[in-house]
Design a protein around this motif. Sequence first.
Motif, PDB file in Angstrom:
ATOM      1  N   GLY A 223       0.873  -1.311  -0.156  1.00  0.00           N
ATOM      2  CA  GLY A 223      -0.081   0.014  -0.078  1.00  0.00           C
ATOM      3  C   GLY A 223       1.033   1.257  -0.151  1.00  0.00           C
ATOM      4  O   GLY A 223       0.295   2.247   0.350  1.00  0.00           O
ATOM      5  N   ALA A 224       1.977   1.158  -0.544  1.00  0.00           N
ATOM      6  CA  ALA A 224       3.018   2.374  -0.570  1.00  0.00           C
ATOM      7  C   ALA A 224       3.038   2.838  -1.857  1.00  0.00           C
ATOM      8  O   ALA A 224       2.826   2.172  -2.878  1.00  0.00           O
ATOM      9  CB  ALA A 224       4.580   2.000  -0.062  1.00  0.00           C
ATOM     10  N   ARG A 225       3.286   4.074  -2.011  1.00  0.00           N
ATOM     11  CA  ARG A 225       3.671   4.925  -3.301  1.00  0.00           C
ATOM     12  C   ARG A 225       4.986   5.666  -3.113  1.00  0.00           C
ATOM     13  O   ARG A 225       5.393   5.945  -2.261  1.00  0.00           O
ATOM     14  CB  ARG A 225       2.432   5.580  -3.567  1.00  0.00           C
ATOM     15  CG  ARG A 225       1.272   4.769  -3.736  1.00  0.00           C
ATOM     16  CD  ARG A 225       0.109   5.995  -4.168  1.00  0.00           C
ATOM     17  NE  ARG A 225      -1.291   5.254  -4.464  1.00  0.00           N
ATOM     18  CZ  ARG A 225      -1.377   4.849  -5.668  1.00  0.00           C
ATOM     19  NH1 ARG A 225      -0.756   5.035  -6.842  1.00  0.00           N
ATOM     20  NH2 ARG A 225      -2.760   4.431  -5.760  1.00  0.00           N
ATOM     21  N   SER A 226       5.722   5.681  -4.251  1.00  0.00           N
ATOM     22  CA  SER A 226       6.671   6.311  -4.377  1.00  0.00           C
ATOM     23  C   SER A 226       6.716   7.543  -5.374  1.00  0.00           C
ATOM     24  O   SER A 226       5.851   7.246  -6.207  1.00  0.00           O
ATOM     25  CB  SER A 226       7.982   5.460  -5.046  1.00  0.00           C
ATOM     26  OG  SER A 226       7.643   4.717  -6.167  1.00  0.00           O
ATOM     27  N   ALA A 227       7.454   8.611  -4.946  1.00  0.00           N
ATOM     28  CA  ALA A 227       7.306   9.910  -6.220  1.00  0.00           C
ATOM     29  C   ALA A 227       8.209   9.685  -7.368  1.00  0.00           C
ATOM     30  O   ALA A 227       9.416   9.315  -6.928  1.00  0.00           O
ATOM     31  CB  ALA A 227       7.433  11.123  -5.205  1.00  0.00           C
ATOM     32  N   PRO A 228       7.975   9.918  -8.640  1.00  0.00           N
ATOM     33  CA  PRO A 228       8.875   9.805  -9.527  1.00  0.00           C
ATOM     34  C   PRO A 228       9.725  10.940  -9.402  1.00  0.00           C
ATOM     35  O   PRO A 228       9.129  12.337  -8.916  1.00  0.00           O
ATOM     36  CB  PRO A 228       8.076   9.569 -11.064  1.00  0.00           C
ATOM     37  CG  PRO A 228       6.859   9.011 -10.407  1.00  0.00           C
ATOM     38  CD  PRO A 228       6.676   9.453  -9.102  1.00  0.00           C
ATOM     39  N   PRO A 229      11.037  11.118  -9.727  1.00  0.00           N
ATOM     40  CA  PRO A 229      11.566  12.334 -10.000  1.00  0.00           C
ATOM     41  C   PRO A 229      11.221  13.312 -10.714  1.00  0.00           C
ATOM     42  O   PRO A 229      10.933  12.941 -11.813  1.00  0.00           O
ATOM     43  CB  PRO A 229      13.013  12.041 -10.149  1.00  0.00           C
ATOM     44  CG  PRO A 229      12.997  10.753 -10.932  1.00  0.00           C
ATOM     45  CD  PRO A 229      11.769  10.086 -10.281  1.00  0.00           C
ATOM     46  N   GLU A 230      11.266  14.742 -10.526  1.00  0.00           N
ATOM     47  CA  GLU A 230      10.760  15.791 -11.359  1.00  0.00           C
ATOM     48  C   GLU A 230      11.909  16.121 -12.539  1.00  0.00           C
ATOM     49  O   GLU A 230      13.104  16.129 -12.132  1.00  0.00           O
ATOM     50  CB  GLU A 230      10.518  16.957 -10.696  1.00  0.00           C
ATOM     51  CG  GLU A 230       9.303  16.893  -9.683  1.00  0.00           C
ATOM     52  CD  GLU A 230       8.764  18.224  -9.465  1.00  0.00           C
ATOM     53  OE1 GLU A 230       9.372  19.364  -9.487  1.00  0.00           O
ATOM     54  OE2 GLU A 230       7.485  18.279  -8.765  1.00  0.00           O
ATOM     55  N   LEU A 231      11.638  16.122 -13.510  1.00  0.00           N
ATOM     56  CA  LEU A 231      12.596  16.305 -14.705  1.00  0.00           C
ATOM     57  C   LEU A 231      12.599  18.192 -14.606  1.00  0.00           C
ATOM     58  O   LEU A 231      11.814  18.912 -14.664  1.00  0.00           O
ATOM     59  CB  LEU A 231      11.882  16.275 -16.185  1.00  0.00           C
ATOM     60  CG  LEU A 231      12.770  16.629 -17.252  1.00  0.00           C
ATOM     61  CD1 LEU A 231      14.046  15.499 -17.335  1.00  0.00           C
ATOM     62  CD2 LEU A 231      12.040  16.540 -18.418  1.00  0.00           C
ATOM     63  N   THR A 232      14.116  18.428 -14.591  1.00  0.00           N
ATOM     64  CA  THR A 232      14.309  19.990 -14.703  1.00  0.00           C
ATOM     65  C   THR A 232      15.077  20.294 -15.975  1.00  0.00           C
ATOM     66  O   THR A 232      15.228  21.695 -16.162  1.00  0.00           O
ATOM     67  CB  THR A 232      15.181  20.162 -13.289  1.00  0.00           C
ATOM     68  OG1 THR A 232      16.630  19.458 -13.380  1.00  0.00           O
ATOM     69  CG2 THR A 232      14.631  19.921 -11.880  1.00  0.00           C
ATOM     70  N   GLY A 233      15.466  19.559 -16.586  1.00  0.00           N
ATOM     71  CA  GLY A 233      15.971  19.736 -18.015  1.00  0.00           C
ATOM     72  C   GLY A 233      16.610  18.584 -18.942  1.00  0.00           C
ATOM     73  O   GLY A 233      16.860  17.505 -18.091  1.00  0.00           O
ATOM     74  N   ALA A 234      16.587  18.553 -20.171  1.00  0.00           N
ATOM     75  CA  ALA A 234      16.972  17.539 -20.693  1.00  0.00           C
ATOM     76  C   ALA A 234      17.676  17.826 -22.109  1.00  0.00           C
ATOM     77  O   ALA A 234      17.364  18.973 -22.737  1.00  0.00           O
ATOM     78  CB  ALA A 234      15.743  16.640 -21.029  1.00  0.00           C
ATOM     79  N   ARG A 235      18.515  16.877 -22.665  1.00  0.00           N
ATOM     80  CA  ARG A 235      18.759  17.001 -24.022  1.00  0.00           C
ATOM     81  C   ARG A 235      18.474  15.744 -24.777  1.00  0.00           C
ATOM     82  O   ARG A 235      18.648  14.668 -24.036  1.00  0.00           O
ATOM     83  CB  ARG A 235      20.490  17.163 -24.420  1.00  0.00           C
ATOM     84  CG  ARG A 235      21.103  18.652 -23.550  1.00  0.00           C
ATOM     85  CD  ARG A 235      22.427  18.296 -23.308  1.00  0.00           C
ATOM     86  NE  ARG A 235      23.139  18.149 -24.684  1.00  0.00           N
ATOM     87  CZ  ARG A 235      24.442  17.701 -24.609  1.00  0.00           C
ATOM     88  NH1 ARG A 235      24.950  17.219 -23.673  1.00  0.00           N
ATOM     89  NH2 ARG A 235      25.092  17.526 -25.765  1.00  0.00           N
ATOM     90  N   MET A 236      18.002  15.675 -25.920  1.00  0.00           N
ATOM     91  CA  MET A 236      17.521  14.522 -26.644  1.00  0.00           C
ATOM     92  C   MET A 236      18.289  14.420 -28.073  1.00  0.00           C
ATOM     93  O   MET A 236      18.675  15.331 -28.571  1.00  0.00           O
ATOM     94  CB  MET A 236      15.912  14.728 -26.832  1.00  0.00           C
ATOM     95  CG  MET A 236      15.324  14.529 -25.595  1.00  0.00           C
ATOM     96  SD  MET A 236      13.568  13.834 -25.779  1.00  0.00           S
ATOM     97  CE  MET A 236      13.584  12.254 -26.010  1.00  0.00           C
TER      98      MET A 236
END
Length: 281
Positions: A223-236
């Motif tokens: 019954g636990a939930r984890s928080a995905p990390p927030e994206l702050t920047g990226a190169r693709m």
Amino acid sequence: MTRPSLDCISGALAVSLFLMPCAALSLGQASDSGAAIQADHALIQAFASSDKSVLNQLCDPEFTWIDANGKSLARGQVLERPPNLANADVEPEPRAYDNVVVFRASRERLHVLRIWVHRESGWRILLYQEVQQVARSEPPTPAPTASGDCENPCKSIPFAPETRSEKEAIASWQGVMRAMANNDADAYAPLIADEFTATDTHHDRPYTKSDRLAQIKKQKLAGARSAPPELTGARMFDFGETVLMIAREQRPGAKAYFNTRMWVERGGRWQMLFSFNTRIE
């Protein structure tokens, strides 16, 4: 027309990299992973001897270096003062995806990723990244709310992918993030390649696809939930069959990190091939 032999590279290495003709570094078609392997060997020797001439030819214009402490260097900085390669004496495990070859060299909890891409001028290294895993895995970051609501990156991100393939890869990734936030193993599985590995600073070993599925199911039962990390920047980078993203992300109340991911299109679906995560100390 006869294509020059790869022996030109290996023979030059046996004598001296300094004597290697520039033409030798341009060998190999996109499907010729053997040429990428030879180029990777040449890179290791060039770093060992600080041969800036060879490094200048082998490093892609967009080359990025990320060390185990999360320090990021651009191509010019690397060429000015070549750093030391980690695990240089470890025989790497190459995996080819058309015009991209991914090398991994691991010793105990220190892992090295080298990504090569085939350009018009030949094979060039695009990314070098190190991950030093912890001795004992750290617990996942709990979700701030019981509902596990996830805005960034599940619904929106502060980054705009450009090509069709990049947009589809991002959509696939957001599906993975939603599945992890909601402990939905059925939604997670089809978006992950069978050969997937997650090599994270905060874990004591690389996780496989089955490891991740087991982790999601365990969280759901608890019954636990984890928080995905927030994206702050990226190169693709869009390579046709594959898409690469070098992202900077932030976990709540924790240090930021670089996370490199690559996707491949299979059966009309973009699947994640790996996640490589280096915390910025």
